[in-house]
Design an enzyme around this catalytic site. Structure first.
Site, mmCIF file in Angstrom:
data_model
loop_
_atom_site.group_PDB
_atom_site.id
_atom_site.type_symbol
_atom_site.label_atom_id
_atom_site.label_comp_id
_atom_site.label_asym_id
_atom_site.label_seq_id
_atom_site.Cartn_x
_atom_site.Cartn_y
_atom_site.Cartn_z
ATOM 1 N N TYR A 135 0.827 -1.214 0.000
ATOM 2 C CA TYR A 135 0.000 0.000 0.000
ATOM 3 C C TYR A 135 0.867 1.272 0.000
ATOM 4 O O TYR A 135 0.380 2.339 0.340
ATOM 5 C CB TYR A 135 -0.905 0.032 1.238
ATOM 6 C CG TYR A 135 -2.153 -0.819 1.160
ATOM 7 C CD1 TYR A 135 -2.088 -2.154 0.773
ATOM 8 C CD2 TYR A 135 -3.394 -0.298 1.504
ATOM 9 C CE1 TYR A 135 -3.229 -2.938 0.742
ATOM 10 C CE2 TYR A 135 -4.534 -1.082 1.471
ATOM 11 C CZ TYR A 135 -4.445 -2.399 1.091
ATOM 12 O OH TYR A 135 -5.578 -3.178 1.068
ATOM 13 N N LYS A 185 5.838 -14.986 1.929
ATOM 14 C CA LYS A 185 5.742 -15.629 0.616
ATOM 15 C C LYS A 185 7.149 -15.645 0.035
ATOM 16 O O LYS A 185 7.380 -15.282 -1.121
ATOM 17 C CB LYS A 185 4.752 -14.864 -0.283
ATOM 18 C CG LYS A 185 4.396 -15.585 -1.602
ATOM 19 C CD LYS A 185 3.711 -16.942 -1.414
ATOM 20 C CE LYS A 185 3.703 -17.712 -2.727
ATOM 21 N NZ LYS A 185 3.220 -19.098 -2.578
ATOM 22 N N ASP A 218 -0.480 -18.436 1.131
ATOM 23 C CA ASP A 218 -1.453 -19.373 0.541
ATOM 24 C C ASP A 218 -1.791 -20.494 1.528
ATOM 25 O O ASP A 218 -2.960 -20.808 1.776
ATOM 26 C CB ASP A 218 -0.946 -19.928 -0.805
ATOM 27 C CG ASP A 218 0.511 -20.378 -0.777
ATOM 28 O OD1 ASP A 218 1.198 -20.173 0.249
ATOM 29 O OD2 ASP A 218 0.980 -20.956 -1.789
ATOM 30 N N ASP A 242 -4.707 -7.568 4.851
ATOM 31 C CA ASP A 242 -6.036 -7.137 4.390
ATOM 32 C C ASP A 242 -6.859 -8.352 3.963
ATOM 33 O O ASP A 242 -8.011 -8.522 4.365
ATOM 34 C CB ASP A 242 -5.876 -6.160 3.220
ATOM 35 C CG ASP A 242 -7.222 -5.744 2.655
ATOM 36 O OD1 ASP A 242 -8.125 -5.428 3.445
ATOM 37 O OD2 ASP A 242 -7.373 -5.758 1.410
ATOM 38 N N ASP A 246 -10.275 -10.408 5.983
ATOM 39 C CA ASP A 246 -11.625 -10.680 5.457
ATOM 40 C C ASP A 246 -11.948 -12.168 5.617
ATOM 41 O O ASP A 246 -13.085 -12.539 5.909
ATOM 42 C CB ASP A 246 -11.748 -10.278 3.974
ATOM 43 C CG ASP A 246 -12.425 -8.915 3.807
ATOM 44 O OD1 ASP A 246 -12.213 -8.034 4.664
ATOM 45 O OD2 ASP A 246 -13.179 -8.724 2.817
HETATM 46 C C1 IPM Z 1 -9.773 -2.524 5.033
HETATM 47 C C2 IPM Z 1 -10.293 -2.065 3.704
HETATM 48 C C3 IPM Z 1 -9.362 -1.008 3.109
HETATM 49 C C4 IPM Z 1 -7.975 -1.606 2.996
HETATM 50 C C5 IPM Z 1 -9.821 -0.462 1.755
HETATM 51 C C6 IPM Z 1 -11.224 0.099 1.854
HETATM 52 C C7 IPM Z 1 -8.859 0.519 1.168
HETATM 53 O O1 IPM Z 1 -10.445 -3.144 2.839
HETATM 54 O O2 IPM Z 1 -9.624 -1.674 5.949
HETATM 55 O O3 IPM Z 1 -9.540 -3.713 5.197
HETATM 56 O O4 IPM Z 1 -7.682 -2.317 2.035
HETATM 57 O O5 IPM Z 1 -7.175 -1.353 3.898
HETATM 58 MN MN MN Z 2 -10.041 -5.050 3.747
#
Ligand code: IPM
Ligand code: MN
Length: 350
Positions: A135, A185, A218, A242, A246
């Site tokens: 990022y 990785k 992975d 990130d 999720d």
């Molecule tokens: C998160 C979100 C953000 C990220 C996006 C919205 C830029 O997905 O906070 O996990 O990737 O950091």
């Molecule tokens: Mn995210």
């Protein structure tokens, strides 16, 4: 009486729905725990962008600096503002400007929440590097629109940046089950991730009381599904973290339960607290968003502010609500009903 100054950025979509819910809980717990919260609300959002041409004013960062913490609902309304514009205009600059390099995301099942796995209990603390790596924002495009167009986006890993997030993770592990899994990785990425592994070993040497293992991203994704109970603290780069968080949200029952804290560990700037879910335009304003992730994030904010008993009280109230089946499944209870159940549990405990 201690007073905490909080900057509130409800943002877009369900960000406003869940911020309202979190603030009700925060004010209720402040009253019984004996501190005050002074909040100032900033309308920075995609609507604000449409009105002013910017997600936040030019002095937005300086304005936020005066606060003890920032509470953010969600950012993004892609029908009107492209995500790459809205996120780079608000969320991402705040994380970087205040050196909020540690993004903490807890993943565990709340009482009576059935995740998609047949797993026994698990309790994972993901520590995501939050300011550099993939990022970093270093790159560019040339020959735009032509057949020979090129896009480059370079991940940048610095020794200081990698070392500090790893140290942070090991410190967290000391307060837990003393195990760190460092996500890598290095079999494919022979510069950045080999570097990451070297620094993992270097930092681990200072923590002989903490067990460490390294795992490729992975294999890690598979392990979070197959054996999440085997994990304690997981530390990962910005993009890896990130994605894994999720996945963590999914195994804990969904994004409605995923809380997060963007921490500036040295306190040189305010830290920011936000639920992991986005703005969810499809369900915005309908009183159906699950406020639990937002209220859990508010509890993390209380911990950060040193209001540890209040933070625990909020978590206990969330757990009492879900133990009664409130907020455990999508669509069954409204935002207001879930918030009311948490407020009632708080009240009963005080
Ligand atoms: C998160 C979100 C953000 C990220 C996006 C919205 C830029 O997905 O906070 O996990 O990737 O950091
Ligand atoms: Mn995210």
């Amino acid at each position: 009486m201690t007073n905490h100054k909080i900057a509130l950025i409800p943002g877009d979509g369900i960000g406003t729905d869940v911020t309202d819910a979190a603030m009700k809980v925060l004010h209720a717990v402040a009253m019984t725990a004996g501190f005050t919260l002074e909040t100032e609300t900033f309308p920075w959002s995609c609507a604000h962008y449409q009105e002013t041409g910017a997600m936040m004013p030019a002095d937005g960062i300086e304005t936020l600096r005066a606060f003890d913490a920032i509470y953010l609902g969600a950012v993004g309304w892609p029908d009107t503002v492209p995500d790459a514009v809205s996120l780079h205009g608000l969320l991402l600059p705040i994380r970087k400007a205040f050196n909020q390099y540690a993004n903490i995301r807890p993943h565990r099942l709340l009482p009576c929440v059935e995740g998609p796995l047949k797993a026994p209990g698990f309790d994972i603390l993901c520590i995501r590097e939050n300011t550099e790596g993939e990022y970093s924002g270093a790159g560019g495009r040339v020959h735009q629109g032509m057949v020979n167009e090129v896009a480059v986006e370079t991940a940048i890993f610095t020794r200081a940046g990698v070392e500090r997030i790893l140290r942070f993770a090991f410190e967290q592990a000391r307060a837990r089950r003393r195990h760190v899994t460092s996500v890598t990785k290095s079999n494919a990425q022979k510069y950045s991730m080999v570097f990451w592994d070297e620094i993992t070993r270097h930092v681990a040497a200072d923590y002989p009381d903490v067990a460490v293992s390294m795992m490729h991203i992975d294999a890690m994704a598979a392990r979070m599904v197959m054996a999440p109970e085997s994990l304690d603290v997981v530390v990962a780069s910005n993009l890896f973290g990130d994605i894994l968080t999720d996945l963590g949200a999914a195994i804990q029952g969904g994004l409605g339960f995923a809380a997060s804290a963007n921490i500036c560990p040295d306190g040189s700037g305010p830290s920011m607290f936000e639920p992991v879910h986005g703005s969810a335009p499809d369900i915005a304003g309908q009183n159906i968003a699950n406020p639990i992730a937002a209220i859990w994030s508010a509890s993390m904010m209380l911990d950060h502010l040193g209001e540890n008993a209040a933070a625990r009280a909020v978590m206990a109230a969330i757990e009492q609500a879900t133990a009664k089946g409130i907020g455990t499944r999508p669509g069954r209870h409204s935002t207001d009903q879930i918030t009311a159940a948490i407020l009632a549990a708080l009240e009963a405990a005080s």
